[in-house]
Scaffold this active site. Structure first.
Site, PDB file in Angstrom:
ATOM      1  N   ARG A 191      -9.623  -1.222 -11.906  1.00 54.02           N
ATOM      2  CA  ARG A 191      -8.818  -0.755 -10.791  1.00 54.02           C
ATOM      3  C   ARG A 191      -8.383   0.682 -11.089  1.00 54.02           C
ATOM      4  NH1 ARG A 191      -6.622  -6.002 -11.852  1.00 54.02           N
ATOM      5  NH2 ARG A 191      -6.929  -7.471 -10.114  1.00 54.02           N
ATOM      6  N   LYS A 213      -2.873  -6.425 -12.754  1.00 52.41           N
ATOM      7  CA  LYS A 213      -1.766  -6.758 -11.862  1.00 52.41           C
ATOM      8  C   LYS A 213      -0.829  -7.742 -12.540  1.00 52.41           C
ATOM      9  CE  LYS A 213      -3.837  -5.897  -7.335  1.00 52.41           C
ATOM     10  NZ  LYS A 213      -4.135  -6.471  -6.018  1.00 52.41           N
ATOM     11  N   HIS A 282     -12.161   2.219  -5.718  1.00 52.47           N
ATOM     12  CA  HIS A 282     -12.313   0.787  -5.451  1.00 52.47           C
ATOM     13  C   HIS A 282     -13.743   0.449  -5.033  1.00 52.47           C
ATOM     14  CE1 HIS A 282      -9.966  -2.829  -5.511  1.00 52.47           C
ATOM     15  NE2 HIS A 282     -10.477  -3.237  -4.372  1.00 52.47           N
ATOM     16  N   ARG A 285     -15.574  -0.287  -8.106  1.00 54.32           N
ATOM     17  CA  ARG A 285     -15.221  -1.636  -8.567  1.00 54.32           C
ATOM     18  C   ARG A 285     -15.973  -2.683  -7.754  1.00 54.32           C
ATOM     19  NH1 ARG A 285     -11.064  -4.823 -11.002  1.00 54.32           N
ATOM     20  NH2 ARG A 285     -10.166  -6.406  -9.637  1.00 54.32           N
ATOM     21  N   HIS A 308      -9.144 -11.261 -11.557  1.00 54.60           N
ATOM     22  CA  HIS A 308      -8.641 -11.976 -10.382  1.00 54.60           C
ATOM     23  C   HIS A 308      -7.922 -13.248 -10.822  1.00 54.60           C
ATOM     24  CE1 HIS A 308     -11.783 -10.026  -7.489  1.00 54.60           C
ATOM     25  NE2 HIS A 308     -10.731  -9.259  -7.690  1.00 54.60           N
ATOM     26  N   TYR A 317     -17.503 -11.656  -2.865  1.00 53.86           N
ATOM     27  CA  TYR A 317     -18.732 -10.981  -3.275  1.00 53.86           C
ATOM     28  C   TYR A 317     -19.971 -11.853  -3.097  1.00 53.86           C
ATOM     29  CZ  TYR A 317     -15.493  -7.667  -5.271  1.00 53.86           C
ATOM     30  OH  TYR A 317     -14.485  -6.758  -5.433  1.00 53.86           O
TER      31      TYR A 317
END
Length: 364
Positions: A191, A213, A282, A285, A308, A317
């Site tokens: 990220r 995150k 992004h 990514r 994630h 994806y």
């Protein structure tokens, strides 16, 4: 006149165009009370959330606070005298107020995705207010935002991206730094916030330690091309970095390179290297995840590499382009092959229909 001073000069009253008014002292007191509660919430939020999340929530709550302090639209001066006082705490936040706020945000052009994020921030704040016994229930639970449009990541074509990354540069320290950032963004699927927060001590010989995150740590392998680019950057980094600067990537002032700086450098590199499409961090990514999943088919491994929390986030994806899928079906399946010289396929699939259903967890 828009500003009226009292005979004794003790207070100043602002009269808005719609006829409502409130003293400056009352407005300042209300704003301080509401903002103080927001600061308490944000301080607790920072304990388990990233700086970017805290900053975004702060902006959302600032917008809500400003709306709460806005006088109600009423052109009647007589009604204005009986207007309700400005809220001194968040007990005044209810479902109608929240609906009016989100409606006003939508009317001024806020995108559905931004509205959804704003509602999510307010919902978490309201949940905290319930825990603090300020509100009896969470009013955001009864408020809906417009449905988000389906959004599929659009990765850069793998051959185009390879040519872009292999394009020679001028060998300056900035160009060497940019090459290292590009190789890491695509090679490790970072990220943007993770890239700019990298420190020298987070870099090891064959792996990279990052904080994702929620400040969750994870380790990522470093490919050979990324390692070469990083080694080249470390050789010249001292020409730019200020003494004692811990950041891996620095700007021309010698300090940590910011997110906006990285974004601008990617746009510049795309133009200079002849990439005929917009490039942002992004997207690299997305390309990392799509290309890796296409080659390996290991959804759970890609989930871990991307950081994630939920597999459903990674499943986006797996949505293949329908045109490519239909073409592969026509060419490969013995009962769907085109007849020689025929202009139409024997398959009755509609090449314009999208595939919206991602893979389920229990099929992996």
């Amino acid at each position: 006149m828009s500003r009226l001073e009292s005979a004794h000069g003790a207070s100043v009253v602002d009269t808005s165009a719609d006829g409502t008014s409130a003293s400056n002292a009352e407005r300042v007191a209300a704003e301080q009370a509401l903002s103080a509660t927001c600061r308490e919430f944000l301080a607790e939020l920072a304990l388990d959330s990233s700086h970017a999340t805290v900053s975004a929530y702060a902006r959302d709550l600032q917008a809500l606070t400003a709306f709460m302090l806005r006088p109600a639209a009423d052109s009647s001066a007589a009604r204005a005298k009986d207007a309700a006082p400005l809220p001194q705490d968040w007990q005044a936040l209810d479902v109608p107020t929240l609906r009016r706020f989100l409606g006003a945000e939508r009317s001024r052009g806020l995108a559905p995705r931004s509205l959804a994020r704003r509602r999510a921030a307010i919902s978490r704040f309201c949940g905290w207010l319930v825990e603090q016994d300020v509100l009896p229930h969470n009013p955001a639970g009864l408020v809906q935002t417009p449905r988000l449009p389906d959004h599929l990541p659009r990765p850069v074509d793998i051959d185009s991206l390879a040519r872009f990354l292999d394009c020679p540069h001028d060998g300056t320290p900035l160009a060497i730094r940019d090459q290292a950032m590009l190789e890491l963004l695509y090679g490790a699927g970072l990220r943007l916030s993770e890239l700019v927060s990298l420190d020298l001590d987070m870099l090891e010989t064959r792996r990279l330690r990052v904080r994702g995150k929620g400040d969750k740590p994870r380790q990522l392998p470093i490919g050979s091309r990324a390692r070469q680019a990083l080694d080249a950057w470390l050789v010249v980094r001292g020409q730019l970095a200020a003494r004692g600067e811990p950041a891996l990537f620095v700007g021309q002032q010698g300090r940590r390179l910011g997110q906006r700086g990285v974004q601008l450098r990617l746009v510049t590199q795309a133009k200079e290297r002849g990439l005929p499409e917009h490039l942002h961090p992004h997207r690299l990514r997305h390309s990392f995840a799509s290309h890796l999943l296409e080659s390996s088919g290991d959804l759970r491994a890609v989930q871990e590499l991307l950081g994630h929390a939920h597999l459903s986030t990674t499943q986006v994806y797996t949505r293949l382009d329908w045109q490519q899928l239909a073409s592969a079906y026509d060419q490969a399946h013995p009962r769907a092959r085109r007849q020689r010289g025929s202009a139409t396929a024997t398959s009755d699939t509609d090449a314009t229909s999208p595939i919206d259903a991602p893979l389920k967890d229990d099929t992996l």
